[in-house]
Motif scaffolding. Structure first.
Motif, PDB file in Angstrom:
ATOM      1  N   LEU A  24     -11.845  20.359   7.685  1.00 22.28           N
ATOM      2  CA  LEU A  24     -11.260  19.365   8.572  1.00 22.28           C
ATOM      3  C   LEU A  24     -11.625  17.957   8.128  1.00 22.28           C
ATOM      4  CD1 LEU A  24      -9.650  19.757  11.273  1.00 22.28           C
ATOM      5  CD2 LEU A  24     -11.709  18.939  12.388  1.00 22.28           C
ATOM      6  N   MET A  25     -12.897  17.750   7.793  1.00 20.03           N
ATOM      7  CA  MET A  25     -13.360  16.434   7.374  1.00 20.03           C
ATOM      8  C   MET A  25     -12.721  16.020   6.054  1.00 20.03           C
ATOM      9  SD  MET A  25     -15.013  14.895   9.506  1.00 20.03           S
ATOM     10  CE  MET A  25     -15.869  15.102  11.026  1.00 20.03           C
ATOM     11  N   LEU A  28      -9.211  14.932   6.914  1.00 18.38           N
ATOM     12  CA  LEU A  28      -9.223  13.630   7.606  1.00 18.38           C
ATOM     13  C   LEU A  28      -9.553  12.497   6.648  1.00 18.38           C
ATOM     14  CD1 LEU A  28     -10.881  14.289  11.067  1.00 18.38           C
ATOM     15  CD2 LEU A  28      -8.520  13.741  10.549  1.00 18.38           C
ATOM     16  N   VAL A  31      -6.442  11.770   4.549  1.00 17.11           N
ATOM     17  CA  VAL A  31      -5.432  11.035   5.330  1.00 17.11           C
ATOM     18  C   VAL A  31      -5.906   9.602   5.581  1.00 17.11           C
ATOM     19  CG1 VAL A  31      -4.217  10.945   7.536  1.00 17.11           C
ATOM     20  CG2 VAL A  31      -4.487  13.109   6.380  1.00 17.11           C
ATOM     21  N   GLY A  32      -7.213   9.459   5.896  1.00 19.75           N
ATOM     22  CA  GLY A  32      -7.762   8.123   6.160  1.00 19.75           C
ATOM     23  C   GLY A  32      -7.631   7.205   4.963  1.00 19.75           C
ATOM     24  N   VAL A  35      -4.043   6.196   4.587  1.00 25.87           N
ATOM     25  CA  VAL A  35      -3.647   5.197   5.579  1.00 25.87           C
ATOM     26  C   VAL A  35      -4.083   3.800   5.121  1.00 25.87           C
ATOM     27  CG1 VAL A  35      -4.098   4.343   7.898  1.00 25.87           C
ATOM     28  CG2 VAL A  35      -3.580   6.727   7.569  1.00 25.87           C
ATOM     29  N   VAL A  38      -1.889   2.730   2.049  1.00 22.92           N
ATOM     30  CA  VAL A  38      -0.536   2.336   2.437  1.00 22.92           C
ATOM     31  C   VAL A  38      -0.576   1.001   3.176  1.00 22.92           C
ATOM     32  CG1 VAL A  38       1.435   2.981   3.868  1.00 22.92           C
ATOM     33  CG2 VAL A  38       0.361   4.675   2.449  1.00 22.92           C
ATOM     34  N   GLY A  39      -1.608   0.828   4.026  1.00 25.14           N
ATOM     35  CA  GLY A  39      -1.758  -0.432   4.750  1.00 25.14           C
ATOM     36  C   GLY A  39      -1.960  -1.608   3.810  1.00 25.14           C
ATOM     37  N   GLN A  42       1.294  -2.382   2.237  1.00 28.68           N
ATOM     38  CA  GLN A  42       2.183  -2.995   3.216  1.00 28.68           C
ATOM     39  C   GLN A  42       1.878  -4.484   3.381  1.00 28.68           C
ATOM     40  OE1 GLN A  42       1.862  -1.429   7.180  1.00 28.68           O
ATOM     41  NE2 GLN A  42       4.053  -1.023   7.233  1.00 28.68           N
ATOM     42  N   ASP A  45       3.129  -6.309   0.303  1.00 26.83           N
ATOM     43  CA  ASP A  45       4.587  -6.465   0.355  1.00 26.83           C
ATOM     44  C   ASP A  45       4.988  -7.546   1.347  1.00 26.83           C
ATOM     45  OD1 ASP A  45       5.045  -4.577  -1.511  1.00 26.83           O
ATOM     46  OD2 ASP A  45       5.645  -2.994  -0.125  1.00 26.83           O
ATOM     47  N   LEU A  48       4.449 -10.880  -0.205  1.00 19.82           N
ATOM     48  CA  LEU A  48       5.510 -11.128  -1.187  1.00 19.82           C
ATOM     49  C   LEU A  48       6.765 -11.666  -0.499  1.00 19.82           C
ATOM     50  CD1 LEU A  48       5.957 -10.517  -4.230  1.00 19.82           C
ATOM     51  CD2 LEU A  48       6.997  -8.395  -3.530  1.00 19.82           C
ATOM     52  N   HIS A 167       5.873  -4.411  -6.764  1.00 24.94           N
ATOM     53  CA  HIS A 167       7.231  -4.505  -6.230  1.00 24.94           C
ATOM     54  C   HIS A 167       7.758  -5.901  -6.540  1.00 24.94           C
ATOM     55  CE1 HIS A 167       6.383  -1.199  -3.092  1.00 24.94           C
ATOM     56  NE2 HIS A 167       7.045  -0.707  -4.114  1.00 24.94           N
TER      57      HIS A 167
ATOM     58  N   ARG B  35       2.679   2.982   9.352  1.00 25.58           N
ATOM     59  CA  ARG B  35       2.519   2.568   7.957  1.00 25.58           C
ATOM     60  C   ARG B  35       3.692   2.971   7.086  1.00 25.58           C
ATOM     61  NH1 ARG B  35      -1.411  -1.117   8.402  1.00 25.58           N
ATOM     62  NH2 ARG B  35      -3.234  -0.271   9.414  1.00 25.58           N
ATOM     63  N   TYR B  83      13.097  -3.535  -2.943  1.00 25.34           N
ATOM     64  CA  TYR B  83      12.427  -2.406  -2.290  1.00 25.34           C
ATOM     65  C   TYR B  83      13.286  -1.163  -2.163  1.00 25.34           C
ATOM     66  CZ  TYR B  83       8.914  -5.767  -0.946  1.00 25.34           C
ATOM     67  OH  TYR B  83       7.955  -6.711  -0.960  1.00 25.34           O
TER      68      TYR B  83
END
Lengths: 186, 132
Positions: A24-25, A28, A31-32, A35, A38-39, A42, A45, A48, A167, B35, B83
């Motif tokens: 489980l850890m 997690l 995924v953490g 996240v 991706v943040g 983001q 971008d 930009l 990008h 996200r 994009y």
């Protein structure tokens, strides 16, 4: 071994829970990290997009009222000249405080230096970069081009690339300059 | 089975740990939802500047005495790869006019489709046609 106290409860508890907890850890944590990654992209971008928008919106407002425009594509430089008035600072002679010079000319310059767009006013001597140096993502200018598609119309193409996500954003627009007397593209 | 009476502490701890882990997982997953990148914002910005370009071209022609509602901008500005992972997206530009003397309320509509979803941006500007 198990006879003396709890019938093997402690053993069973950890034999089941520990592998589950590890799995489980691990999930997690994966995924953490994703996240956060991706943040980060983001934000880069967004920077930009925001920088391209900022440069072009400044440029549109400056171009609209320009009296003379000089655009150079070789080393991308855009010079707007405005007719303004200036109050005379008295220094002897025939002038007194309150006199004004009509047809005083003032410049505003957009130029690309080292993959950044710089902005200069006549009154401010140093050249200020208006793109790049952002905490959330570095950008570089890959294209800054001008052309004259019609009478008194300045066509601008701006392309920025993010150093974080790689990008690219490319925005083209045109500005009609009703009060422009001389407009040259080199 | 009566020996499990000694393990009440462990059972309580299990409940507490499971609650903590579940809330932790929920927190991380809820954070992941917004996200997912939304390309619409950038396409919208590109479309707004394209509409500005069309209005500038219309204004320039109007200053010479003619109101032309065809697409007058550069043809290569109608496609963008902003994009869109190297898949070009094509904009459709239409202009409409509401005349009032020689003042014209010109509306430029820029439309595009991405992932089967239609979007548009509409900009209006009052343009004076200078009679020759």
């Amino acid at each position: 071994m198990f006879r003396n106290n709890s019938g093997g409860f402690v053993f069973a508890e950890f034999a089941i829970a520990l592998p589950l907890l590890i799995l489980l850890m691990y999930g997690l944590a994966t995924v953490g990290i994703k996240v956060f990654d991706v943040g980060k992209n983001q934000l880069a971008d967004y920077v930009l997009e925001e920088e391209a928008h900022d440069v072009l919106s400044r440029l549109i407002y400056d171009a609209r009222a320009a009296k003379k425009v000089k655009a150079e594509n070789a080393s991308p430089t855009l010079t707007f000249t405005y007719s303004t008035v200036k109050e005379v600072i008295p220094s002897g002679g025939g002038t007194v405080k309150g006199d004004i010079i009509a047809d005083y000319e003032e410049n505003r310059v957009y130029m690309r230096i080292n993959e950044k767009i710089h902005y200069k006013r006549q009154t401010t001597d140093p050249v200020n970069p208006i793109t790049g140096n952002n905490y959330f993502g570095e950008t570089r200018v890959t294209q800054f081009e001008f052309s004259k598609p019609a009478e008194n119309v300045l066509h601008v193409t701006l392309e920025l690339e993010s150093e974080i996500t790689h990008h690219k954003i490319k925005i083209s627009t045109a500005i009609y300059m009703p009060g422009c007397d001389s407009f040259k593209v080199y | 089975m009566d020996r499990l009476n000694n393990e009440r502490g462990f059972m309580l701890l299990n409940v507490i740990f499971l609650t903590l882990i579940t809330s932790f997982a929920a927190m991380i997953l809820i954070n992941a939802v917004p996200r997912v990148r939304n390309p619409q914002a950038v396409l919208r910005l590109t479309a707004i500047y394209l509409a500005n370009e069309q209005l500038a071209m219309i204004e320039s022609k109007a200053a010479a005495g003619e109101l032309d509602l065809n697409y007058l901008g550069k043809p290569e500005d109608l496609t963008t790869e902003n994009y869109s992972e190297n898949v070009p997206i094509t904009f459709k530009v239409t202009s409409t006019d509401k005349p009032n003397g020689n003042l014209h309320a010109v509306t430029v509509k820029v439309e595009w489709t991405v992932n089967g979803r239609d979007s548009f941006v509409e900009l209006e500007r009052t343009i004076r046609v200078v009679p020759e």
